[in-house]
Design a protein around this motif. Structure first.
Motif, PDB file in Angstrom:
ATOM      1  N   TYR A 235     -10.380  -2.927  -8.916  1.00  0.00           N
ATOM      2  CA  TYR A 235     -11.165  -2.659  -7.644  1.00  0.00           C
ATOM      3  C   TYR A 235     -11.724  -1.418  -7.463  1.00  0.00           C
ATOM      4  N   GLY A 236     -12.726  -1.371  -6.747  1.00  0.00           N
ATOM      5  CA  GLY A 236     -13.491   0.176  -6.341  1.00  0.00           C
ATOM      6  C   GLY A 236     -12.508   0.932  -5.615  1.00  0.00           C
ATOM      7  N   MET A 237     -13.127   2.283  -5.588  1.00  0.00           N
ATOM      8  CA  MET A 237     -12.075   3.286  -5.018  1.00  0.00           C
ATOM      9  C   MET A 237     -11.684   2.830  -3.425  1.00  0.00           C
ATOM     10  N   LEU A 238     -12.719   2.696  -2.861  1.00  0.00           N
ATOM     11  CA  LEU A 238     -12.384   2.238  -1.236  1.00  0.00           C
ATOM     12  C   LEU A 238     -11.730   1.140  -1.078  1.00  0.00           C
ATOM     13  N   LYS A 239     -11.622  -0.049  -1.737  1.00  0.00           N
ATOM     14  CA  LYS A 239     -11.044  -1.165  -1.595  1.00  0.00           C
ATOM     15  C   LYS A 239      -9.656  -1.017  -2.510  1.00  0.00           C
ATOM     16  N   ARG A 240      -9.642  -0.200  -3.484  1.00  0.00           N
ATOM     17  CA  ARG A 240      -8.353   0.109  -4.007  1.00  0.00           C
ATOM     18  C   ARG A 240      -7.511   0.704  -3.259  1.00  0.00           C
ATOM     19  N   GLY A 241      -7.917   1.523  -2.413  1.00  0.00           N
ATOM     20  CA  GLY A 241      -7.022   2.405  -1.425  1.00  0.00           C
ATOM     21  C   GLY A 241      -6.651   1.756  -0.199  1.00  0.00           C
ATOM     22  N   LEU A 242      -7.563   0.888   0.238  1.00  0.00           N
ATOM     23  CA  LEU A 242      -7.204  -0.045   1.317  1.00  0.00           C
ATOM     24  C   LEU A 242      -6.023  -1.242   1.137  1.00  0.00           C
ATOM     25  N   VAL A 243      -6.353  -1.845  -0.140  1.00  0.00           N
ATOM     26  CA  VAL A 243      -5.468  -2.767  -0.699  1.00  0.00           C
ATOM     27  C   VAL A 243      -4.201  -2.284  -0.954  1.00  0.00           C
ATOM     28  N   LYS A 244      -4.080  -1.034  -1.699  1.00  0.00           N
ATOM     29  CA  LYS A 244      -2.889  -0.442  -1.876  1.00  0.00           C
ATOM     30  C   LYS A 244      -1.917  -0.066  -0.632  1.00  0.00           C
ATOM     31  N   GLY A 245      -2.712   0.312   0.356  1.00  0.00           N
ATOM     32  CA  GLY A 245      -2.108   0.697   1.597  1.00  0.00           C
ATOM     33  C   GLY A 245      -1.143  -0.493   2.272  1.00  0.00           C
ATOM     34  N   LEU A 246      -2.276  -1.710   2.276  1.00  0.00           N
ATOM     35  CA  LEU A 246      -1.504  -3.045   2.927  1.00  0.00           C
ATOM     36  C   LEU A 246      -0.318  -3.550   2.248  1.00  0.00           C
ATOM     37  N   ILE A 247      -0.464  -3.152   1.029  1.00  0.00           N
ATOM     38  CA  ILE A 247       0.668  -3.641  -0.016  1.00  0.00           C
ATOM     39  C   ILE A 247       1.867  -2.633   0.355  1.00  0.00           C
ATOM     40  N   LYS A 248       1.897  -1.308   0.454  1.00  0.00           N
ATOM     41  CA  LYS A 248       2.902  -0.603   0.786  1.00  0.00           C
ATOM     42  C   LYS A 248       3.680  -0.908   2.141  1.00  0.00           C
ATOM     43  N   ILE A 249       2.476  -1.293   3.009  1.00  0.00           N
ATOM     44  CA  ILE A 249       3.104  -1.670   4.425  1.00  0.00           C
ATOM     45  C   ILE A 249       3.801  -2.942   4.397  1.00  0.00           C
ATOM     46  N   GLY A 250       3.365  -3.841   3.406  1.00  0.00           N
ATOM     47  CA  GLY A 250       3.851  -5.196   3.155  1.00  0.00           C
ATOM     48  C   GLY A 250       5.361  -5.211   2.905  1.00  0.00           C
ATOM     49  N   LYS A 251       5.796  -4.088   2.286  1.00  0.00           N
ATOM     50  CA  LYS A 251       7.327  -3.839   1.975  1.00  0.00           C
ATOM     51  C   LYS A 251       8.323  -3.760   3.227  1.00  0.00           C
ATOM     52  N   SER A 252       7.692  -3.374   4.223  1.00  0.00           N
ATOM     53  CA  SER A 252       8.572  -3.271   5.345  1.00  0.00           C
ATOM     54  C   SER A 252       8.785  -4.995   6.196  1.00  0.00           C
ATOM     55  N   GLU A 253       9.664  -5.253   6.788  1.00  0.00           N
ATOM     56  CA  GLU A 253       9.966  -6.386   7.472  1.00  0.00           C
ATOM     57  C   GLU A 253       8.959  -6.553   8.627  1.00  0.00           C
ATOM     58  N   LYS A 254       8.712  -5.236   9.158  1.00  0.00           N
ATOM     59  CA  LYS A 254       7.898  -5.038  10.254  1.00  0.00           C
ATOM     60  C   LYS A 254       6.128  -5.571  10.129  1.00  0.00           C
ATOM     61  N   SER A 255       5.983  -5.403   8.608  1.00  0.00           N
ATOM     62  CA  SER A 255       4.643  -6.042   8.185  1.00  0.00           C
ATOM     63  C   SER A 255       4.107  -7.204   8.898  1.00  0.00           C
ATOM     64  N   THR A 256       5.007  -8.221   9.188  1.00  0.00           N
ATOM     65  CA  THR A 256       4.334  -9.212   9.749  1.00  0.00           C
ATOM     66  C   THR A 256       3.674  -8.923  10.826  1.00  0.00           C
ATOM     67  N   TYR A 257       3.809  -8.061  11.624  1.00  0.00           N
ATOM     68  CA  TYR A 257       3.035  -7.684  12.844  1.00  0.00           C
ATOM     69  C   TYR A 257       1.604  -7.302  12.617  1.00  0.00           C
ATOM     70  N   LEU A 258       1.510  -6.886  11.451  1.00  0.00           N
ATOM     71  CA  LEU A 258       0.289  -6.545  10.988  1.00  0.00           C
ATOM     72  C   LEU A 258      -0.612  -7.601  10.207  1.00  0.00           C
ATOM     73  N   TYR A 259       0.334  -8.186   9.136  1.00  0.00           N
ATOM     74  CA  TYR A 259      -0.106  -9.291   8.335  1.00  0.00           C
ATOM     75  C   TYR A 259      -0.709 -10.561   9.387  1.00  0.00           C
ATOM     76  N   LEU A 260       0.038 -10.895  10.052  1.00  0.00           N
ATOM     77  CA  LEU A 260      -0.224 -12.179  11.199  1.00  0.00           C
ATOM     78  C   LEU A 260      -1.742 -12.002  11.673  1.00  0.00           C
ATOM     79  N   PRO A 261      -1.667 -10.787  12.442  1.00  0.00           N
ATOM     80  CA  PRO A 261      -3.318 -10.722  12.935  1.00  0.00           C
ATOM     81  C   PRO A 261      -4.256 -10.795  11.887  1.00  0.00           C
ATOM     82  N   LEU A 262      -4.190  -9.956  10.922  1.00  0.00           N
ATOM     83  CA  LEU A 262      -4.988 -10.047   9.754  1.00  0.00           C
ATOM     84  C   LEU A 262      -5.218 -11.584   9.217  1.00  0.00           C
ATOM     85  N   GLY A 263      -4.133 -12.271   9.331  1.00  0.00           N
ATOM     86  CA  GLY A 263      -4.207 -13.689   8.731  1.00  0.00           C
ATOM     87  C   GLY A 263      -5.154 -14.514   9.851  1.00  0.00           C
TER      88      GLY A 263
END
Length: 282
Positions: A225-253
């Protein structure tokens, strides 16, 4: 159910694609009223010995394989020997038929999966409903395509997790043995029944896959991944570790589903024009 995956299926990036053992699949399938299921792992038939062991008079486990052909994915149903990926569709079908099996085109027009598209007309049957399809329009296109080309339309759960097993299946008036089932499919005697897997269940599955192979995902992101995409995806994955991430992932889905829906409508209209069938929205 002609399309189901066990933990022997592996993906290219997220290696842990399925968390269900074959025994779990059979247990759930029986509980949901099925009396036959084909386990079609990606490019392997490791369930062959298992199928022979657990198949009984009241429940049949069919050996299958979802093969990566040069032209797209193909389900081999009722085979005895593993068929290697990377061959052309025609070569693969020839090998399937030599073993007495049939070839089914899974999710042929889905925008998110490697379907066979118009080459599906070479197969013995075509999947007209896939319970894991996010792109629902693709199934409508497949139904029209099957009718136009006089192909048997079948359904499959494409189950990769417990909630998916038996979501979509086929009613077939035949004996509960492989040869009778395959002959019925060739005659076009399948009635597709079922519904789609819910988006929350799909989001939960993806999250579990990412977290189960966290290091591999990070390594892949760093390399590809390029720098911008790499930073964005890494951030989403870190958030994904939390059980509360569903509140973010579902709207994205749901946002992704909406974008895919618009794109699939455009693609579906084009596909129907190409098939000279203008009654798509009727």
């Amino acid at each position: 159910d002609f399309h189901c995956h066990s933990w022997y299926s592996k993906a290219s990036i997220l290696k842990k694609e399925v968390f269900m053992s074959p025994y779990e699949i059979i247990k759930i399938a029986k509980r949901r009223g099925l009396n036959a299921i084909a386990i079609t792992d990606h490019n392997t038939i490791k369930i062959e010995k298992f199928a022979k062991k657990v198949s009984k008079e009241d429940f049949l486990v069919i050996v299958g394989e979802e093969i990566d052909t040069k032209d797209g994915h193909l389900l081999a149903i009722g085979i005895e020997e593993e068929i290697k990926p990377g061959l052309s569709l025609e070569e693969t079908l020839e090998l399937i038929h030599s073993q007495g099996g049939i070839g089914i085109a899974p999710h042929p027009f889905d925008i998110a999966k490697k379907g066979l598209g118009y080459k599906a007309k070479l197969c013995d049957a075509i999947e007209i409903k896939n319970a894991l399809n996010i792109d629902r329009i693709a199934d409508k296109v497949a139904q029209r395509f099957a009718k136009k080309n006089k192909l048997c339309g079948v359904g499959g759960s494409d189950a990769h997790f417990r909630e998916g097993i038996g979501k979509c299946y086929n009613l077939i008036d035949c004996e509960l043995e492989l040869d009778s089932i395959l002959k019925a499919v060739k005659r076009g005697e399948c009635k597709v029944v079922g519904e789609y897997v819910s988006l929350p269940n799909i989001v939960k599955w993806y999250r579990n896959r990412v977290l189960s192979c966290y290091d591999e995902v990070y390594e892949y992101i760093e390399k590809n991944y390029g720098m911008l995409k790499r930073g964005l995806v890494k951030g989403l994955i870190k958030i994904g570790k939390s059980e509360k991430s569903t509140y973010l992932y579902l709207p994205l889905g749901y946002f992704g589903l909406g974008c895919g829906f618009i794109y699939s409508i455009a693609k579906g209209v084009y596909a129907n024009i190409k098939m000279q069938n203008f009654s798509f929205f009727r």
